[in-house]
Design a protein around this motif. Sequence first.
Motif, PDB file in Angstrom:
ATOM      1  N   UNK A  40     -42.517   4.064 -29.395  1.00 43.21           N
ATOM      2  CA  UNK A  40     -43.767   3.211 -29.208  1.00 43.21           C
ATOM      3  C   UNK A  40     -45.216   3.930 -29.837  1.00 43.21           C
ATOM      4  N   UNK A  41     -45.239   5.359 -29.546  1.00 42.93           N
ATOM      5  CA  UNK A  41     -46.479   6.182 -29.862  1.00 42.93           C
ATOM      6  C   UNK A  41     -46.733   6.008 -31.305  1.00 42.93           C
ATOM      7  N   UNK A  42     -45.441   6.342 -31.905  1.00 43.61           N
ATOM      8  CA  UNK A  42     -45.612   6.356 -33.633  1.00 43.61           C
ATOM      9  C   UNK A  42     -45.712   5.141 -34.189  1.00 43.61           C
ATOM     10  N   UNK A  43     -45.202   4.191 -33.349  1.00 45.61           N
ATOM     11  CA  UNK A  43     -45.600   2.684 -34.123  1.00 45.61           C
ATOM     12  C   UNK A  43     -47.011   2.160 -34.054  1.00 45.61           C
ATOM     13  N   UNK A  44     -47.878   2.859 -32.883  1.00 48.39           N
ATOM     14  CA  UNK A  44     -48.995   2.554 -33.014  1.00 48.39           C
ATOM     15  C   UNK A  44     -50.041   2.991 -34.255  1.00 48.39           C
TER      16      UNK A  44
END
Length: 127
Positions: A40-44
Amino acid sequence: MDNNEKFEYTYSAKQQAELENIRKKYLPQEETKMERLRRLDKSAERSGTIISIIVGVIGTLIMGFGMCLCLEWSQFIAGVIIGIAGMVILGLAYPIFKFVTKKQREKIAPEILRLTEEIERENFSGK
């Protein structure tokens, strides 16, 4: 038992570990909470990065076209105007990245916070 009959057993820890690694590749993968948090953090940032790269490439191409007008076709005024427009578009790439990334982070913030709280509770309770 006959002396001719022997029971032999060989155990190889290295071979057993290799078998287990191969087996894990074919089992259905279960995503842990920490893996989901990382994803999720990378997708931001991913959306912002993609959009800013596209804007940057477009700005670079427009600027290059302006340079081409100046250098190859002797259209100096038009070339400078188009080149400056390309530089402006190119300059917008980073602010667009920041804006899109901020919006994405706001969108996934509740899920990120929920996951971090769950992970912290599990670590604190010793599970």
